[in-house]
Design a protein around this motif. Structure first.
Motif, PDB file in Angstrom:
ATOM      1  N   PHE A   1      36.721  34.493  35.792  1.00 30.16           N
ATOM      2  CA  PHE A   1      37.898  34.828  36.590  1.00 30.16           C
ATOM      3  C   PHE A   1      38.524  36.182  36.262  1.00 30.16           C
ATOM      4  O   PHE A   1      39.324  36.682  37.035  1.00 30.16           O
ATOM      5  CB  PHE A   1      38.965  33.736  36.455  1.00 30.16           C
ATOM      6  CG  PHE A   1      38.660  32.486  37.227  1.00 30.16           C
ATOM      7  CD1 PHE A   1      38.419  32.521  38.585  1.00 30.16           C
ATOM      8  CD2 PHE A   1      38.636  31.257  36.590  1.00 30.16           C
ATOM      9  CE1 PHE A   1      38.156  31.374  39.304  1.00 30.16           C
ATOM     10  CE2 PHE A   1      38.373  30.094  37.299  1.00 30.16           C
ATOM     11  CZ  PHE A   1      38.125  30.156  38.655  1.00 30.16           C
ATOM     12  N   ASN A   2      38.193  36.775  35.112  1.00 27.20           N
ATOM     13  CA  ASN A   2      38.742  38.067  34.705  1.00 27.20           C
ATOM     14  C   ASN A   2      40.268  38.084  34.896  1.00 27.20           C
ATOM     15  O   ASN A   2      40.818  38.927  35.597  1.00 27.20           O
ATOM     16  CB  ASN A   2      38.079  39.202  35.481  1.00 27.20           C
ATOM     17  CG  ASN A   2      38.330  40.555  34.838  1.00 27.20           C
ATOM     18  OD1 ASN A   2      38.985  40.665  33.803  1.00 27.20           O
ATOM     19  ND2 ASN A   2      37.799  41.599  35.458  1.00 27.20           N
ATOM     20  N   THR A   3      40.929  37.151  34.233  1.00 26.59           N
ATOM     21  CA  THR A   3      42.367  36.989  34.427  1.00 26.59           C
ATOM     22  C   THR A   3      43.189  38.173  33.914  1.00 26.59           C
ATOM     23  O   THR A   3      44.311  38.382  34.387  1.00 26.59           O
ATOM     24  CB  THR A   3      42.877  35.692  33.768  1.00 26.59           C
ATOM     25  OG1 THR A   3      42.602  35.726  32.378  1.00 26.59           O
ATOM     26  CG2 THR A   3      42.240  34.474  34.414  1.00 26.59           C
TER      27      THR A   3
ATOM     28  N   PHE B   1      42.774  40.297  37.091  1.00 27.49           N
ATOM     29  CA  PHE B   1      43.130  39.584  38.322  1.00 27.49           C
ATOM     30  C   PHE B   1      43.851  38.279  37.968  1.00 27.49           C
ATOM     31  O   PHE B   1      43.250  37.214  37.991  1.00 27.49           O
ATOM     32  CB  PHE B   1      41.873  39.277  39.143  1.00 27.49           C
ATOM     33  CG  PHE B   1      41.046  40.485  39.476  1.00 27.49           C
ATOM     34  CD1 PHE B   1      41.453  41.354  40.481  1.00 27.49           C
ATOM     35  CD2 PHE B   1      39.878  40.746  38.789  1.00 27.49           C
ATOM     36  CE1 PHE B   1      40.694  42.476  40.794  1.00 27.49           C
ATOM     37  CE2 PHE B   1      39.115  41.855  39.089  1.00 27.49           C
ATOM     38  CZ  PHE B   1      39.526  42.728  40.099  1.00 27.49           C
TER      39      PHE B   1
ATOM     40  N   LYS C   1      39.904  37.439  42.517  1.00 26.62           N
ATOM     41  CA  LYS C   1      39.181  38.416  41.706  1.00 26.62           C
ATOM     42  C   LYS C   1      38.883  39.703  42.491  1.00 26.62           C
ATOM     43  O   LYS C   1      37.810  40.261  42.397  1.00 26.62           O
ATOM     44  CB  LYS C   1      37.904  37.781  41.155  1.00 26.62           C
ATOM     45  CG  LYS C   1      37.371  38.453  39.905  1.00 26.62           C
ATOM     46  CD  LYS C   1      36.159  37.715  39.353  1.00 26.62           C
ATOM     47  CE  LYS C   1      35.548  38.492  38.212  1.00 26.62           C
ATOM     48  NZ  LYS C   1      34.354  37.845  37.696  1.00 26.62           N
TER      49      LYS C   1
ATOM     50  N   ILE D   1      32.750  35.170  41.058  1.00 27.82           N
ATOM     51  CA  ILE D   1      33.055  34.202  40.009  1.00 27.82           C
ATOM     52  C   ILE D   1      31.726  33.739  39.414  1.00 27.82           C
ATOM     53  O   ILE D   1      30.934  33.092  40.087  1.00 27.82           O
ATOM     54  CB  ILE D   1      33.846  33.000  40.573  1.00 27.82           C
ATOM     55  CG1 ILE D   1      35.152  33.483  41.203  1.00 27.82           C
ATOM     56  CG2 ILE D   1      34.113  31.978  39.481  1.00 27.82           C
ATOM     57  CD1 ILE D   1      35.867  32.431  42.023  1.00 27.82           C
TER      58      ILE D   1
END
Length: 190
Positions: free
Chosen positions: A95-97, A100, A127, A161
């Motif tokens: 998810f690369n929180t 994003f 994302k 994702i």
């Protein structure tokens, strides 16, 4: 202006104001709501959920075409219920929180289908990727609470994702079902 015209104008303005206030008072009840995602890992269904989300709703069941729905999901609140998996979800591959932190949905049109059923079209952004989706929604009412339920599919790879080695769909399927139950207050009778 005659007294009767003034009275009619005041009634029209009061009616419009009360309708606007009713729509402004629509609220999501998070404690009674859930957003779940189901994917398959090596053919076995795996269920996850988002713990934090919010909605801005201006929904009139009598005039769905004038309604608007906006959703924000805190992606870092995703859980699969296992500490090892939960530690992986925020990473860039999934998810690369950090980059994003939120997923969003913004309705573009709402079509009434009768019997408390609606098709909500809009833009889903996850994302950094946005896609058009149509979300079938069923509304039920119990007292002052309206419950919106539905399920819609997404392709996880369309939203990046599970990148790199996780783009192999033999391990984690591309198809993901998003299921929701949203408790709302302030929605008019239908």
């Amino acid at each position: 202006m005659t007294v009767s015209r003034l009275l009619v104008s005041a009634l029209v303005a009061a009616s419009a104001l009360s309708c606007t206030l009713a729509l402004a008072q629509q609220k999501l009840v998070p404690a009674q709501s859930e957003i779940v995602f189901v994917s398959k890992q090596m053919g076995v269904p795996v269920e996850g959920r988002f713990k934090k989300f919010d909605a801005q709703i201006a929904f009139d069941p009598a005039k769905p075409d004038t309604s608007k729905i906006a959703f924000t999901v805190d992606i870092a609140s995703a859980t699969l219920g296992a500490p090892e998996s939960d530690a992986e979800l925020p990473k860039a591959t999934w998810f690369n929180t950090a980059k994003f932190p939120q997923a969003t949905f913004q309705s573009t049109s709402i079509k009434g289908l009768g019997g408390g059923k609606f098709d909500v079209s809009g833009k889903l952004s996850i994302k950094g990727a946005s896609r058009d989706v149509v979300v079938p929604v069923v509304l039920t009412q119990s007292g002052a609470t309206t419950t919106a339920t539905g399920t819609f599919p997404i392709k996880r790879l369309a939203f990046k994702i599970g990148e790199n080695e996780w783009a192999d769909t033999s391990m984690v399927a591309d198809d993901v079902q998003v299921k929701f139950k949203l408790a709302l207050t302030g929605v008019g009778k239908f």
